[in-house]
Design an enzyme around this catalytic site. Structure first.
Site, PDB file in Angstrom:
ATOM      1  N   SER A   1       0.849  -1.199   0.000  1.00 53.37           N
ATOM      2  CA  SER A   1       0.000   0.000   0.000  1.00 53.37           C
ATOM      3  C   SER A   1       0.878   1.239   0.000  1.00 53.37           C
ATOM      4  CB  SER A   1      -0.878   0.005   1.255  1.00 53.37           C
ATOM      5  OG  SER A   1      -1.446   1.284   1.418  1.00 53.37           O
ATOM      6  N   SER A   2       0.354   2.320  -0.559  1.00 51.37           N
ATOM      7  CA  SER A   2       1.156   3.554  -0.644  1.00 51.37           C
ATOM      8  C   SER A   2       1.502   4.081   0.747  1.00 51.37           C
ATOM      9  CB  SER A   2       0.404   4.624  -1.437  1.00 51.37           C
ATOM     10  OG  SER A   2      -0.879   4.841  -0.872  1.00 51.37           O
ATOM     11  N   CYS A   3       0.826   3.581   1.788  1.00 50.60           N
ATOM     12  CA  CYS A   3       1.165   4.089   3.123  1.00 50.60           C
ATOM     13  C   CYS A   3       2.447   3.439   3.645  1.00 50.60           C
ATOM     14  CB  CYS A   3       0.017   3.891   4.084  1.00 50.60           C
ATOM     15  SG  CYS A   3      -0.128   2.215   4.581  1.00 50.60           S
TER      16      CYS A   3
ATOM     17  N   TYR B   1       0.047  -0.666  10.539  1.00 45.06           N
ATOM     18  CA  TYR B   1      -0.345  -1.287   9.254  1.00 45.06           C
ATOM     19  C   TYR B   1       0.820  -1.242   8.275  1.00 45.06           C
ATOM     20  CZ  TYR B   1      -3.115  -1.273   4.848  1.00 45.06           C
ATOM     21  OH  TYR B   1      -3.622  -1.512   3.597  1.00 45.06           O
TER      22      TYR B   1
ATOM     23  N   LYS C   1       3.008  -4.168   6.349  1.00 44.49           N
ATOM     24  CA  LYS C   1       3.071  -4.183   4.883  1.00 44.49           C
ATOM     25  C   LYS C   1       4.521  -4.288   4.412  1.00 44.49           C
ATOM     26  CE  LYS C   1      -1.068  -4.052   3.348  1.00 44.49           C
ATOM     27  NZ  LYS C   1      -1.531  -5.186   2.543  1.00 44.49           N
TER      28      LYS C   1
ATOM     29  N   HIS D   1     -12.361   4.320   4.156  1.00 45.46           N
ATOM     30  CA  HIS D   1     -11.459   5.308   3.588  1.00 45.46           C
ATOM     31  C   HIS D   1     -12.300   6.515   3.182  1.00 45.46           C
ATOM     32  CE1 HIS D   1      -8.760   1.795   3.243  1.00 45.46           C
ATOM     33  NE2 HIS D   1      -7.855   2.701   3.471  1.00 45.46           N
TER      34      HIS D   1
HETATM   35  N1  NDP Z   1      -8.630  -0.116   0.230  1.00 50.42           N
HETATM   36  C1  NDP Z   1      -7.571   0.638  -0.042  1.00 50.42           C
HETATM   37  O1  NDP Z   1      -7.666   1.866  -0.129  1.00 50.42           O
HETATM   38  C2  NDP Z   1      -6.234  -0.011  -0.266  1.00 50.42           C
HETATM   39  C3  NDP Z   1      -6.030  -1.379  -0.029  1.00 50.42           C
HETATM   40  N2  NDP Z   1      -4.792  -1.911  -0.264  1.00 50.42           N
HETATM   41  C4  NDP Z   1      -4.542  -3.337  -0.002  1.00 50.42           C
HETATM   42  O2  NDP Z   1      -5.355  -4.117  -0.877  1.00 50.42           O
HETATM   43  C5  NDP Z   1      -5.728  -5.328  -0.217  1.00 50.42           C
HETATM   44  C6  NDP Z   1      -7.245  -5.465  -0.246  1.00 50.42           C
HETATM   45  O3  NDP Z   1      -7.795  -4.354   0.388  1.00 50.42           O
HETATM   46  P1  NDP Z   1      -9.397  -4.213   0.439  1.00 50.42           P
HETATM   47  O4  NDP Z   1     -10.010  -5.084  -0.580  1.00 50.42           O
HETATM   48  O5  NDP Z   1      -9.701  -2.750   0.447  1.00 50.42           O
HETATM   49  O6  NDP Z   1      -9.724  -4.806   1.893  1.00 50.42           O
HETATM   50  P2  NDP Z   1     -11.086  -5.421   2.435  1.00 50.42           P
HETATM   51  O7  NDP Z   1     -11.143  -5.120   3.904  1.00 50.42           O
HETATM   52  O8  NDP Z   1     -12.235  -5.010   1.578  1.00 50.42           O
HETATM   53  O9  NDP Z   1     -10.873  -6.995   2.230  1.00 50.42           O
HETATM   54  C7  NDP Z   1      -9.939  -7.689   2.995  1.00 50.42           C
HETATM   55  C8  NDP Z   1     -10.417  -9.122   3.087  1.00 50.42           C
HETATM   56  O10 NDP Z   1      -9.444  -9.892   3.796  1.00 50.42           O
HETATM   57  C9  NDP Z   1     -10.167 -10.804   4.614  1.00 50.42           C
HETATM   58  N3  NDP Z   1      -9.386 -11.236   5.759  1.00 50.42           N
HETATM   59  C10 NDP Z   1      -8.789 -10.471   6.700  1.00 50.42           C
HETATM   60  N4  NDP Z   1      -8.221 -11.249   7.636  1.00 50.42           N
HETATM   61  C11 NDP Z   1      -8.483 -12.540   7.286  1.00 50.42           C
HETATM   62  C12 NDP Z   1      -8.178 -13.809   7.855  1.00 50.42           C
HETATM   63  N5  NDP Z   1      -7.514 -13.906   9.002  1.00 50.42           N
HETATM   64  N6  NDP Z   1      -8.591 -14.922   7.209  1.00 50.42           N
HETATM   65  C13 NDP Z   1      -9.307 -14.833   6.062  1.00 50.42           C
HETATM   66  N7  NDP Z   1      -9.629 -13.664   5.462  1.00 50.42           N
HETATM   67  C14 NDP Z   1      -9.218 -12.539   6.085  1.00 50.42           C
HETATM   68  C15 NDP Z   1     -11.386 -10.024   5.069  1.00 50.42           C
HETATM   69  O11 NDP Z   1     -12.366 -10.959   5.502  1.00 50.42           O
HETATM   70  P3  NDP Z   1     -13.525 -10.471   6.519  1.00 50.42           P
HETATM   71  O12 NDP Z   1     -14.455  -9.702   5.642  1.00 50.42           O
HETATM   72  O13 NDP Z   1     -14.080 -11.740   7.031  1.00 50.42           O
HETATM   73  O14 NDP Z   1     -12.854  -9.621   7.564  1.00 50.42           O
HETATM   74  C16 NDP Z   1     -11.761  -9.260   3.810  1.00 50.42           C
HETATM   75  O15 NDP Z   1     -12.664  -9.995   3.019  1.00 50.42           O
HETATM   76  C17 NDP Z   1      -5.140  -5.254   1.187  1.00 50.42           C
HETATM   77  O16 NDP Z   1      -3.889  -5.913   1.209  1.00 50.42           O
HETATM   78  C18 NDP Z   1      -4.917  -3.768   1.391  1.00 50.42           C
HETATM   79  O17 NDP Z   1      -3.846  -3.515   2.292  1.00 50.42           O
HETATM   80  C19 NDP Z   1      -3.736  -1.156  -0.713  1.00 50.42           C
HETATM   81  C20 NDP Z   1      -3.906   0.183  -0.947  1.00 50.42           C
HETATM   82  C21 NDP Z   1      -5.151   0.848  -0.755  1.00 50.42           C
HETATM   83  C1  F7E Z   2      -5.010   3.261   1.725  1.00 46.32           C
HETATM   84  C2  F7E Z   2      -4.042   3.873   2.742  1.00 46.32           C
HETATM   85  O1  F7E Z   2      -4.636   5.016   3.265  1.00 46.32           O
HETATM   86  C3  F7E Z   2      -4.962   5.124   4.601  1.00 46.32           C
HETATM   87  O2  F7E Z   2      -4.548   6.418   4.986  1.00 46.32           O
HETATM   88  P1  F7E Z   2      -5.321   7.672   4.397  1.00 46.32           P
HETATM   89  O3  F7E Z   2      -5.100   7.813   2.935  1.00 46.32           O
HETATM   90  O4  F7E Z   2      -4.962   8.842   5.257  1.00 46.32           O
HETATM   91  O5  F7E Z   2      -6.821   7.230   4.665  1.00 46.32           O
HETATM   92  P2  F7E Z   2      -8.240   7.877   4.409  1.00 46.32           P
HETATM   93  O6  F7E Z   2      -8.693   7.493   3.027  1.00 46.32           O
HETATM   94  O7  F7E Z   2      -9.080   7.490   5.567  1.00 46.32           O
HETATM   95  O8  F7E Z   2      -8.033   9.499   4.485  1.00 46.32           O
HETATM   96  C4  F7E Z   2      -7.570  10.182   3.387  1.00 46.32           C
HETATM   97  C5  F7E Z   2      -7.633  11.664   3.666  1.00 46.32           C
HETATM   98  O9  F7E Z   2      -9.010  12.058   3.627  1.00 46.32           O
HETATM   99  C6  F7E Z   2      -9.283  12.909   4.719  1.00 46.32           C
HETATM  100  N1  F7E Z   2     -10.718  12.861   5.032  1.00 46.32           N
HETATM  101  C7  F7E Z   2     -11.552  13.936   4.933  1.00 46.32           C
HETATM  102  N2  F7E Z   2     -12.801  13.593   5.310  1.00 46.32           N
HETATM  103  C8  F7E Z   2     -12.747  12.256   5.641  1.00 46.32           C
HETATM  104  C9  F7E Z   2     -13.749  11.350   6.124  1.00 46.32           C
HETATM  105  O10 F7E Z   2     -14.937  11.708   6.358  1.00 46.32           O
HETATM  106  N3  F7E Z   2     -13.336  10.055   6.320  1.00 46.32           N
HETATM  107  C10 F7E Z   2     -12.046   9.660   6.095  1.00 46.32           C
HETATM  108  N4  F7E Z   2     -11.703   8.342   6.309  1.00 46.32           N
HETATM  109  N5  F7E Z   2     -11.058  10.500   5.674  1.00 46.32           N
HETATM  110  C11 F7E Z   2     -11.423  11.793   5.447  1.00 46.32           C
HETATM  111  C12 F7E Z   2      -8.387  12.340   5.830  1.00 46.32           C
HETATM  112  O11 F7E Z   2      -8.226  13.319   6.853  1.00 46.32           O
HETATM  113  C13 F7E Z   2      -7.109  12.071   5.070  1.00 46.32           C
HETATM  114  O12 F7E Z   2      -6.367  13.257   4.931  1.00 46.32           O
HETATM  115  C14 F7E Z   2      -4.339   4.198   5.583  1.00 46.32           C
HETATM  116  O13 F7E Z   2      -5.138   4.268   6.764  1.00 46.32           O
HETATM  117  C15 F7E Z   2      -4.286   2.829   5.014  1.00 46.32           C
HETATM  118  O14 F7E Z   2      -5.583   2.247   4.927  1.00 46.32           O
HETATM  119  C16 F7E Z   2      -3.728   2.802   3.668  1.00 46.32           C
HETATM  120  O15 F7E Z   2      -3.150   1.819   3.260  1.00 46.32           O
END
Ligand code: NDP
Ligand code: F7E
Length: 305
Positions: A103-105, A132, A136, A175
């Site tokens: 992830s970009s974080c 997190y 990663k 997010h």
């Molecule tokens: N969303 C984003 O903005 C970003 C996501 N990513 C990465 O992309 C990937 C997918 O993210 P995203 O689809 O958003 O995440 P989600 O939370 O939507 O999906 C994650 C899935 O993983 C499953 N999971 C977690 N723990 C376990 C476990 N112990 N056993 C089996 N399954 C498990 C969850 O199951 P359950 O529903 O049962 O908890 C869920 O279905 C991750 O690696 C994330 O770090 C990277 C950058 C940005």
């Molecule tokens: C994907 C990456 O990104 C995650 O970090 P992040 O980018 O900071 O996550 P975010 O999407 O929740 O926030 C993005 C920006 O948006 C602003 N913001 C405004 N208003 C709302 C609001 O209402 N909700 C949220 N959540 N954010 C808000 C918030 O203050 C921030 O500046 C990691 O946790 C981690 O998950 C990771 O891997």
């Protein structure tokens, strides 16, 4: 190709499994109650029994900035645990190819943007999601070491922020984009005159439609040997938080005011990923911001509300 997609019921996993099946691949997407990735022995047995050609690791404990701040131990422990279990089980079962999602974080909070893959581990991490990010980075490095020591090919993709179908709309876990879609939709329904923006709105983010990431993952699998150890996946363009709110407000038809809640966290000032390696492979995402927001809002209205 037989693809084992961990986290197959999550946002990225469901977008990926839908696209993979529609393009002739067979997918293995066990739910957590069928296969808990925290159970190392069960995971090893599952992989040995099913012998996937490749594994795409989409599972994780994933959430927005507020979720990460409130549970750093959970975000570090769960993501480390399942990542370590998966790499160990895949290697033990002899699976040669694995794509790990970072992830970009993962990048240092003060790293120069656009963020290049070589900048990992060159500085301190963003405190709001450090747990997190540590997990990663550790799992990504473990993939490097398996590749170096045992000759496997375990590579990491580093996506920018994501949104789209099957996203999380619960504000405690969301997010920004899904949280703001829900917040502004509720404001229109209740005729609210003001919507809060977290922070001062000047932070910048790059959000990719998750279906586009799924398309890139399949694209990458078809040219797996051309992939470097780390590849950013992004749009090459970011927007300010204020711009995101305006775009979402215009899609939903909100005409009220915004106020900045400076008590809320903003996280990294910017995290735009460098897409040179992605472009070199010949791929760019097709969804623009308004198009992606429209699709996500339609999904929210039809599947979530
Ligand atoms: N969303 C984003 O903005 C970003 C996501 N990513 C990465 O992309 C990937 C997918 O993210 P995203 O689809 O958003 O995440 P989600 O939370 O939507 O999906 C994650 C899935 O993983 C499953 N999971 C977690 N723990 C376990 C476990 N112990 N056993 C089996 N399954 C498990 C969850 O199951 P359950 O529903 O049962 O908890 C869920 O279905 C991750 O690696 C994330 O770090 C990277 C950058 C940005
Ligand atoms: C994907 C990456 O990104 C995650 O970090 P992040 O980018 O900071 O996550 P975010 O999407 O929740 O926030 C993005 C920006 O948006 C602003 N913001 C405004 N208003 C709302 C609001 O209402 N909700 C949220 N959540 N954010 C808000 C918030 O203050 C921030 O500046 C990691 O946790 C981690 O998950 C990771 O891997």
């Amino acid at each position: 190709m037989k693809i084992f997609i961990t986290g197959g019921r999550g946002m990225v996993g469901r977008n990926l499994s839908a696209l993979a099946e529609s393009t002739g691949h067979s997918v293995l997407i066990p739910a957590r109650d069928e296969l808990d990735l925290g159970n190392s022995a069960a995971l090893t047995e599952y992989i040995e029994e099913n012998s996937p050609d490749v594994i795409v690791h989409c599972a994780g404990l994933v959430g927005g900035i507020q979720a990460n701040i409130s549970a750093p131990y959970d975000f570090c422990h769960e993501n480390l645990l399942i990542g370590l279990n998966l790499v160990k089980a895949a290697r033990k079962a002899g699976v040669q190819k694995l794509i790990n999602l970072g992830s970009s974080c993962m990048y240092p909070r003060k790293a120069e943007n656009p963020l290049r893959e070589s900048q990992i581990l060159t500085g301190e991490l963003e405190p709001t999601n450090e747990g997190y990010a540590v997990a990663k980075v550790a799992v990504a490095r473990l993939c490097d070491y398996v590749t170096q020591q045992f000759g496997f090919s375990y590579k990491t993709l580093i996506p920018c922020n994501l949104y789209g179908y099957w996203d999380k709309f619960d504000p405690n876990h969301s997010h920004m984009i899904p949280a703001v879609i829900r917040k502004i939709d509720e404001a229109v329904r209740s005729n609210a005159e003001v919507v809060d923006i977290w922070g001062d709105g000047t932070a910048r983010r790059e959000f990719m439609f998750a279906e586009d990431l799924a398309e890139f993952i399949l694209f990458a699998l078809e040219r797996f040997d051309d992939l470097e150890q780390y590849t950013n996946v992004g749009l090459g363009k970011d927007y300010s938080i204020n711009e995101f709110y305006s775009a979402i407000a215009s899609v939903i038809g909100y005409k009220g005011r915004f106020e900045h809640d400076l008590s809320k966290p903003s996280g990294m000032a910017q995290k735009l990923v460098d897409v040179t390696r992605q472009k070199k492979l010949g791929w760019m995402p097709k969804s623009g911001l308004v198009d992606g927001i429209n699709k996500t809002y339609k999904f929210y209205l039809e599947e979530v509300l």
